[in-house]
Scaffold this active site. Structure first.
Site, PDB file in Angstrom:
ATOM      1  N   GLU A 322      -8.453  -5.533   1.315  1.00  0.00           N
ATOM      2  CA  GLU A 322      -8.786  -6.257   0.082  1.00  0.00           C
ATOM      3  C   GLU A 322      -8.843  -7.736   0.406  1.00  0.00           C
ATOM      4  O   GLU A 322      -7.828  -8.353   0.748  1.00  0.00           O
ATOM      5  CB  GLU A 322      -7.751  -5.973  -1.003  1.00  0.00           C
ATOM      6  N   CYS A 357      -6.909 -13.718  -6.002  1.00  0.00           N
ATOM      7  CA  CYS A 357      -8.043 -13.027  -5.386  1.00  0.00           C
ATOM      8  C   CYS A 357      -9.069 -12.631  -6.442  1.00  0.00           C
ATOM      9  O   CYS A 357     -10.273 -12.577  -6.169  1.00  0.00           O
ATOM     10  CB  CYS A 357      -7.577 -11.806  -4.609  1.00  0.00           C
TER      11      CYS A 357
END
Length: 614
Positions: A322, A357
């Site tokens: 990720e 993020c």
């Protein structure tokens, strides 16, 4: 006639009483008895799964009114001691302690301890795993402020940011798994063969078995949640886990691991199921290529991911990666409540000083909404207050960044945008806090008139910068959103659901929120990106099953086993083949009987099989 009517009324009255009694008393009683003694649902209250009380004193550095020495300048590296990591508070520059890096020998030892502990844990009952998670959940609920203060001290964020981004999402994950984990990981019955004959002979299922020792390499922006998420999922799936935390948040990570180990110990479980390592990049390759790791979850940046995946490939260790994003919010002109929307955008952009993020990196607006948001943001952002709310009595809106090593990069991005026509409305540079000059603060920044010619449109910012971009129409808005190399998350806001739902389908990303922002974690959906935002999923059902060996099981139907019937090789195709033509005809008819949709063809084929099978 009167007597009959009286008897009818008496009967009706008795019926109403009995019906009311049945509905109000009998049914609830039956439901209670059924729920308590008959059903096997893991959601039912079970005294054996009751959470235990855990008490762990918080470190002095996280207590109110703590006064620690300040570093001049603060740094995690010590030139005279390269094998040590120095921890400090990014908001104040206060010293938190020094830790020896985990050596390669210590990595070997920790992985071996985890491996040994996992052997018994792999076959543990789900009720034991739920009890552990319930114990963790209870501790988190009862110690929210303490946990928030620890996370704030090591990351520089505000308590509110820690509560929303660290504690709430962790509580959601642990309780979601408590309620749903066993159902997801139980053997999964599959439909079995499509072959007409085999479907009466074979049953199929998938069993989820733990992989062994898994690892998580996590980023520093959410030191509690990013650490706890993989631990919770790994332990519930029967794995042991070795976490490699960022060298930026060693101090808090050590305490959070201590908390997890105390929960394990209180529940009578092996503390070695969870291990922590931390090191500088020169020893990271040794960890990621270790033969003792069966899975790696990596949360971080794209450049580091290249090294992690290349290193893991030496052992063919599977990875979930990720990475960052360039998440957009598309705002249509028919948004009804612009005041509510602008608050969502501000939270999505400036929470944790923009170090998210799935933070909002681009606000793409149609013309009318663009003008409205320009006016609102111009007024609101300039009033932001910066500081450390665990130290100050003042109200604080935004905390510090993790370090100052990217400030020049942020300023370069802003200067490039301005040189190409962007309008710097507010912010744009490092902020010197009057009380904490060593703190890593960057001014909340608003850039308008941003377009795709500018670096800041394409490069991940990971900082407190809000960029406004104007699109002519929906097609251009979607095109702008999809025009970067990233594809982690997006949001779409509008009043016509048909239109915004179509936009969601056209966006190239792993996650889309409709009339909302980044609630993927709260819903426990599978989380991950596409393109250069990574691959694989954690969270939700897919996150649990990805930590398992999905073992396919094929077996004879139970009624066949009851009569002692087993699958065998028919004589025409048994070795040695006696008659090649007969064998070929047998298999040909077997395929027709199994797959030909025509009934008469099936009957003829089965008749041939019956003859040739003798």
């Amino acid at each position: 006639m009167i007597a009959i009517d009286f008897e009818f009324q008496q009967w009706q009255w008795q019926y109403q009483i009995s019906t009311t009694f049945f509905i109000c008393v009998i049914l609830p009683t039956l439901y209670y008895l059924y729920s308590k003694y008959i059903t096997k649902s893991p959601n039912n209250y079970n005294k054996l799964e009751s959470p235990l009380k855990v008490t762990i004193p918080i470190p002095e550095e996280a207590r109110p009114h703590w006064k620690g020495k300040r570093l001049y300048p603060p740094s995690i590296k010590l030139d005279e001691e390269p094998d040590k990591i120095q921890s400090y508070c990014p908001a104040t520059g206060q010293y938190l302690g020094t830790s020896n890096v985990t050596t390669r020998e210590e990595m070997d030892e920790k992985i071996e301890l985890a491996k040994h502990a996992q052997i018994n844990w792999a076959s543990s009952d789900f009720s034991i795993r739920r009890k552990l998670l319930k114990t963790m959940s209870r501790y988190i609920l009862e110690n929210q402020e303490n946990l928030a203060r620890i996370a704030c001290r090591d990351s520089g964020k505000t308590k509110l940011d820690a509560s929303m981004g660290e504690i709430m999402v962790t509580l959601e994950k642990v309780n979601w798994i408590i309620n749903n984990g066993e159902r997801i990981l139980k053997p999964n019955q599959r439909v079995g063969p499509s072959n007409f004959l085999l479907k009466f002979l074979k049953s199929a299922e998938v069993r989820y078995e733990p992989l062994g020792v898994v690892s998580a390499i996590i980023s520093w922006n959410y030191p509690f949640h990013n650490l706890m998420g993989p631990i919770i999922a790994s332990l519930f799936t029967g794995n042991a886990i070795v976490v490699k935390c960022s060298e930026q948040v060693v101090w808090s990570s050590k305490w959070f691991i201590k908390m997890v180990k105390e929960c394990l110990k209180t529940c009578g479980l092996d503390e070695n199921l969870v291990q922590l390592v931390y090191c500088f990049p020169n020893d990271a390759d040794y960890f990621t290529s270790h033969c003792g790791l069966n899975h790696i979850t990596f949360i971080g940046s794209k450049p580091v991911a290249h090294a992690v995946v290349a290193s893991a490939s030496k052992q063919l260790t599977p990875c979930v990666v990720e990475l960052g994003g360039k998440d957009s919010v598309i705002v249509l002109d028919d948004v009804k409540d612009m005041n509510a929307l602008n608050s969502v955008i501000l939270r999505g952009t400036f929470q944790s000083a923009g170090q998210n993020c799935i933070g909002i990196e681009r606000v793409i607006c149609l013309p009318k909404s663009y003008e409205k948001l320009c006016d609102i943001f111009t007024k609101r952002i300039k009033d932001f207050r910066l500081g450390s709310d665990i130290d100050q009595l003042d109200e604080i809106d935004m905390g510090a960044m993790i370090s100052d090593n990217r400030f020049s990069q942020l300023e370069d991005l802003i200067n490039d945008a301005v040189s190409k026509g962007a309008n710097l409305v507010s912010g744009g540079k490092q902020f010197q806090h009057p009380n904490y000059p060593q703190g890593h603060y960057f001014e909340p920044t608003l850039l308008t008139d941003v377009d795709s010619s500018m670096r800041i449109f394409h490069e991940e910012v990971f900082g407190p910068i809000l960029t406004l971009i104007k699109a002519r129409d929906i097609d251009e808005a979607v095109s702008l959103s999809n025009s970067t190399e990233y594809g982690l998350g997006n949001s779409v806001f509008g009043s016509n659901f048909t239109i915004i739902n179509d936009i969601a389908n056209r966006l190239h990303s792993g996650n889309v929120a409709i009339n909302d922002f980044a609630t993927f974690y709260v819903a426990q959906l599978p989380f991950g990106g596409v393109k250069k935002s990574g691959y694989g999923k954690f969270g939700g059902e897919e996150g649990l099953t990805s930590l398992c060996n999905c073992k396919s099981i094929i077996m004879d139907k139970p009624y066949l086993r009851f009569f002692g019937v087993q699958t065998s090789i028919p004589p025409p195709i048994d070795y040695p083949i006696e008659d090649d033509k007969k064998a070929w005809n047998f298999v040909r008819c077997l395929n027709i009987a199994g797959y030909d949709p025509r009934i008469w063809a099936k009957i003829k084929a089965i008749k041939t099989l019956a003859k040739s099978g003798n």
